[in-house]
Scaffold this motif. Structure first.
Motif, short mmCIF file in Angstrom:
data_model
loop_
_atom_site.label_atom_id
_atom_site.label_comp_id
_atom_site.label_asym_id
_atom_site.label_seq_id
_atom_site.Cartn_x
_atom_site.Cartn_y
_atom_site.Cartn_z
N GLN A 36 0.82 -1.22 0.00
CA GLN A 36 0.00 0.00 0.00
C GLN A 36 0.85 1.27 0.00
N GLU A 62 -11.76 -1.03 8.04
CA GLU A 62 -11.62 0.25 8.73
C GLU A 62 -11.65 1.41 7.73
N ASP A 63 -10.96 1.24 6.59
CA ASP A 63 -10.98 2.27 5.53
C ASP A 63 -12.41 2.58 5.11
N HIS A 96 -13.76 -2.59 -3.33
CA HIS A 96 -13.43 -1.18 -3.05
C HIS A 96 -11.94 -0.93 -3.27
N LYS A 102 -20.67 6.59 7.30
CA LYS A 102 -20.35 7.67 6.37
C LYS A 102 -19.96 7.05 5.05
N PRO A 130 -12.97 19.34 -7.35
CA PRO A 130 -12.93 20.36 -6.29
C PRO A 130 -13.00 19.78 -4.89
N VAL A 131 -13.47 18.53 -4.77
CA VAL A 131 -13.57 17.94 -3.43
C VAL A 131 -12.28 17.23 -3.04
N THR A 132 -11.82 16.32 -3.90
CA THR A 132 -10.64 15.52 -3.52
C THR A 132 -9.36 16.21 -3.93
N ARG A 147 -8.03 15.62 -6.65
CA ARG A 147 -7.39 14.69 -7.58
C ARG A 147 -7.72 15.08 -9.02
N ASN A 193 -21.77 21.03 -14.90
CA ASN A 193 -23.12 20.69 -14.46
C ASN A 193 -24.17 21.38 -15.33
N TYR A 227 -32.94 19.11 -19.26
CA TYR A 227 -34.16 19.90 -19.39
C TYR A 227 -34.54 20.19 -20.83
N LEU A 249 -39.52 7.51 -2.40
CA LEU A 249 -40.17 8.69 -2.97
C LEU A 249 -41.20 8.28 -4.02
N PHE A 286 -50.35 14.47 4.54
CA PHE A 286 -49.10 15.18 4.78
C PHE A 286 -48.84 15.35 6.27
N PHE A 298 -45.71 13.83 8.47
CA PHE A 298 -44.91 14.74 9.26
C PHE A 298 -44.85 14.29 10.72
N ARG A 310 -15.82 18.58 0.67
CA ARG A 310 -14.36 18.53 0.81
C ARG A 310 -13.98 18.34 2.28
N PHE A 349 -14.62 14.79 3.14
CA PHE A 349 -13.62 13.94 2.51
C PHE A 349 -12.31 14.03 3.27
N LYS A 387 -8.23 7.84 7.94
CA LYS A 387 -7.50 6.73 7.33
C LYS A 387 -6.02 6.81 7.69
#
Lengths: 625, 625
Positions: free
Chosen positions: A42, A83-84, A129, A277, A295-297, A299, A306, A314, A540, A590, A594, B609, B612, B619
């Motif tokens: 690893q 664990e990962d 994974h 999670k 933008p998140v990771t 990478r 989008n 649409y 839904l 409804f 609720f 982010r 993450f 980890k």
């Protein structure tokens, strides 16, 4: 062959968990590189798994694919993988906690290394994974294929899959466990609940939730069925009672959907998926775009704007779906015209042939609808693929939405044919492929027998793997849920005109449990488990259906001649009353949704305790500084 | 007095943040014990805060309460408190993260100890939290009051409050900051947006969100107001256009509520409350029950069975609310009868007196409704108190619900009187108490002047604290939101018959900003800040109102004579069309709510982010074992 490890027929030196089938013409260089990366440590960016090539077995004389590999892992590796992934397991105090190697001894079922702490399905999920997140380092292309580009951080397996070098990756069945499971599941004569925990153990949470829902749904319909029978048998003409039945039905549908949320939360808590999670989701194999930085990771990976996707959804998909809806509405109108014409012919001069003529429009309509649905399904899949969703979950949601909008329309026009087609479907889905598979199986056994004497009918591992590689691939629970959804629509939409619906659906569901269970055990490759916490977009869909049901039922009751007699003097009064009742029912629905909490109190408390403890632990950690 | 520390008039040796006012007849023993606990070190279970008694000041000759204490804290203590609370601050990379002392230097505005990293409102909130969570150890009762029982883990401050020994606890105003804030807020002549960040800085997130919503709501209504004006001025009789206006209004209301969610999420992210984990909530001061162990914290505290509370809610409160609804419906019917009678009298023989008679029913009705509302409000508060909710938030939700159900009913019957009563209300709320306060202020200044010569009109701290202790207590945003809610109802429910509503509401809101701002700055004690991430139950209330608005608008349009002319031949057709349009609008509304994401994309990415990174960090931490 690979590092000189030629496997003999008795199988590899470790427990094989997952099978990788590469293209038979895959280059030696590519295979060596891939296996190297999988085995590498690893800290060098490898997956640190065990892998061996599958031997030729008895089928050497035939054309066969030599590039089949078995993947496994050491016990330590599996635990660190668990664990990962943040798998939740039962802690010594009875609560569910994320597993960590550091305090593995505090988990209830952990009895030392090498025990049955992790189920085989979990081990296979961990391996999947780890393979999925095996990333390119400084390679610019797949060795041996200069056209197949790579960039740092790209998932190797996804790239090989999308280029057809990796044909498939699937987990192996466990013959013994499967035998035990299928016995307790559907071979027993004694009536009992499905062994949901065993199903979860073997197939994972997503499958188990489907079967849990199927069973729950069946039981939930029993009261409706029991109340519906006398209406059918004694041909009660008293419309007041129909109204009472319909109102009860509507409230009941709302209540069972709400209670299902609670039940499914209990299941998901027990199975440890409720508060797990989710790891960051990898892009789908088919996703493409311009290379950029996520933008998140952070990478490097393909990005697709989008706005562009939204424009496709649409401006293309949405109009297309609406057009199809309009078309199917036109077809329905033509059907009504045809039926009207047939009826008028029959009324004029009733003969045997005009009697048959009465059935012709329905048959034509059913065939046309079936064909249109088939075409529409392909179109929906094509469009959703073209929308280029980054995540599998988002792809699934958009596909489900497209298919459902049109199925509701079918439902409104073709209810009676539904049950017949369901039973045909079950046969087509489960028993026909089984019969084909069995023939293939026998041929293989026969072939093996020729070479060695087999004890019993057990196949050696090599043959077993090759057989499983040829089994059909289970494409997920989509079609199974769709079936249930149509049945639910059938029960809820027309409850006031056809109270027997619930009875038929209960009967259908009972056979459905058996045929689905059979299909899972004997027809398909084992699917990878999917750690779902709920039934997702289907909740839904079912809830939307129950709202539509309020509208259709109120309309049907309002239109019935029996109710009309109460309002002989004023049609306006009748309609106003109908609308008022509908609004009250909707408002009640409804409020009910609720008021009933989605998660049972005792689980809410357990979750709050976990949260509280982690905050307290953070505080204590802080005080040390 | 207390440990010999008698404070001179020049004020305490630290920055005073919070004032504790104990009963003037509180026992010495109790005070000494409480102050000891507050000052004690954290490892001994104390709050480790600084506290000093307020000196007598100039008002020695009058009867005054000597038991007023000033609470402050060292800089280190405040930082560790911020960490305990999980306050989010801007990190060096521009994202918002939970503050920790360990890497305090990586936070953007942290420039060394003692800087303005924490706003005074935050410091006061931290002190309030530390005082609230100061728990009894082995004391069985409050020293000096053997009847006031304590048990390990009970919040001392809550117990003293509920027994009246602690009269009040409030944060101090900052004269200079308040002057600056009030200047940029409402004293400037130049029209500009409200300084939301400064409001948040001084009053906390809950207040700032209210003013943000007020401003957002006002701007959102401007388009409606602009379109509505020509309808009023030129008396357009073309009903088609009214219908278009009403449909636009309905869609617009849905859109602005959805966009507000996104805007409020942006605000809450910038202020660090969006992803802050809420600390475990303490029971309300008035909550009572049998002593037991809290299932979440494991601490000993009063428990009250949920089923018992539910019984009270469903068997007492719910029928009571329904009865009140029925009563107010009856009153409305009597009003209609009275008006009909007055009209018939006037029509028979119109004189000046019968012309006045026409107004009488409305006036009587308005007065009766106002009195009934007052009584109902008390009853609702009493009932909600009696329901014995454990948490302040749950108490608030139940109270809001009770009050709203009945206000919607008022709205439906008494729309035109609303605006007049609003303007009266503003006066009663803000300017009358201000005038009273000012008189008290002047008296105090006069008295101080007699003793010393004051530069300017600034009061010394001692007098300032005593003055603030006498200011009214701000009871939260409930009434402010209720006003906005009624105005929103007015705009949305009757848009199609009275297009000028939006104009009036915009005008009202502009004065509302000024009067509310003035009220906050000059009439009330500073409230403790409340780290809210959204406007809570009010979002739901506004959304429900917009659903009801669809129903009433469609009904009003359907009933209008102009629309009826299109359907002269068939009333049934008219109603069916109205109902169909209503259903389509409702469906469109729900789809719109579903399609517009609640959190803007760029904030979703930032949150993902953070998630993450924390998973990755976990980890890495794991690999070290």
């Amino acid at each position: 062959m690979l590092q000189g490890s030629s496997v003999d027929n008795s199988g590899p030196s470790f427990t094989p968990l997952v099978v990788l089938e590469l293209a038979s013409d895959a280059k030696e260089e590519t295979i060596a590189w891939l296996m190297g990366r999988i085995k590498d440590q690893q800290q060098n960016g490898g997956a640190e798994l065990l892998v061996e090539q599958l031997g030729p077995g008895v089928s050497t004389q035939e054309k066969y694919n030599p590039n089949i590999f078995l993947v496994g892992a050491s016990w330590q590796r599996l635990l660190s993988g668990a664990e990962d992934l943040g798998l939740f397991k039962e802690f010594s105090d009875g609560s569910m906690r994320a597993f960590t190697c550091a305090n593995k001894l505090n988990f209830k079922e952990f009895k030392g290394d090498g025990d049955s702490f992790l189920s085989m399905a979990e081990c296979q999920y961990i391996i999947k994974h780890e393979l999925d997140t095996l990333r390119a380092k400084d390679e610019t292309h797949v060795p041996g294929y200069t056209q197949t580009k790579l960039y740092p951080g790209k998932s190797i397996v996804r790239r090989l899959q999308s280029k057809g070098i990796l044909i498939q990756m699937f987990p192996l069945h466990e013959k013994e466990a499967l035998k035990r499971l299928s016995f307790s599941w559907y071979k027993k004569v004694k009536l009992s609940l499905q062994p949901l925990d065993d199903i979860k153990h073997y197939y994972g949470e997503g499958q188990a939730l489907y079967f849990g829902f199927l069973e729950y749904f069946t039981f939930a319909l029993v009261p409706l069925a029991l109340i519906g029978v006398p209406y059918y048998l004694f041909d009660l003409d008293d419309y007041d009672r129909y109204v009472i039945y319909a109102v009860f039905n509507l409230v009941w549908c709302t209540v069972i959907l709400e209670l299902w949320k609670r039940f499914s939360a209990s299941l998901a808590y027990r199975w440890g998926t409720l508060s797990r999670k989710k790891a960051f989701e990898e892009p789908r194999p088919g996703f493409h775009g311009v290379l950029g930085f996520n933008p998140v990771t952070g990478r490097e990976e393909p990005l697709y704007p989008n706005t562009k996707r939204q424009l496709r959804v649409y401006l293309v998909s949405l109009p297309f779906v609406l057009l199809c809806l309009y078309l199917s509405f036109c077809v329905m109108m033509i059907y009504f015209l045809m039926e009207g014409w047939a009826l008028s012919v029959h009324d004029e001069e009733p003969t045997f042939w005009t009697g048959i003529l009465l059935f012709i429009p329905s048959i034509i309509y059913a065939v046309v609808i079936e064909i249109m649905n088939l075409i529409y399904r392909y179109a929906a899949e094509f469009l959703t693929e073209w929308e280029n969703h980054r995540l599998e979950s988002s792809y699934q949601n958009h596909l489900v939405l497209k298919v459902l909008v049109v199925s509701i329309n079918d439902l409104l026009s073709l209810a009676t044919l539904l049950i017949t087609s369901q039973i045909l479907n079950q046969f087509m889905e489960a028993f026909l492929p089984y019969w084909l598979q069995r023939r293939r199986n026998k041929k293989m056994i026969h072939k093996v027998r020729k070479i060695r004497t087999l004890e019993g009918k057990e196949l050696p591992l090599t043959e077993q793997v090759r057989l499983e590689a040829h089994m059909s691939t289970y494409l997920g629970t989509f079609d199974d849920y769709l079936e249930l959804f149509l049945l639910f629509g059938y029960v809820s939409l027309f409850s006031c005109v056809y109270p027997l619906a619930a009875v038929l659906v209960v009967l259908n569901n009972i056979t459905e449990v058996y045929s689905d269970a059979f299909k899972m055990c004997h027809v398909f490759k084992r699917p990878f488990s999917d750690p779902a916490a709920d039934i997702g977009v289907w909740q839904l869909a079912f809830e939307t259906m129950s709202v539509i049901a309020v509208v259709t039922n109120c309309a049907l009751i309002g239109m019935s001649p029996q109710v009309k007699t109460y309002f002989l003097d004023s049609e306006t009064q009748l309609i106003l009353w109908t609308v008022a009742v509908e609004h009250v029912l909707l408002a009640f629905k409804f409020i009910l949704t609720f008021v009933i909490p989605d998660v049972p109190k005792h689980i809410q408390i357990k979750l709050a305790r976990l949260e509280f403890e982690s905050l307290e632990a953070l505080k204590k950690k802080v005080k040390q500084y």
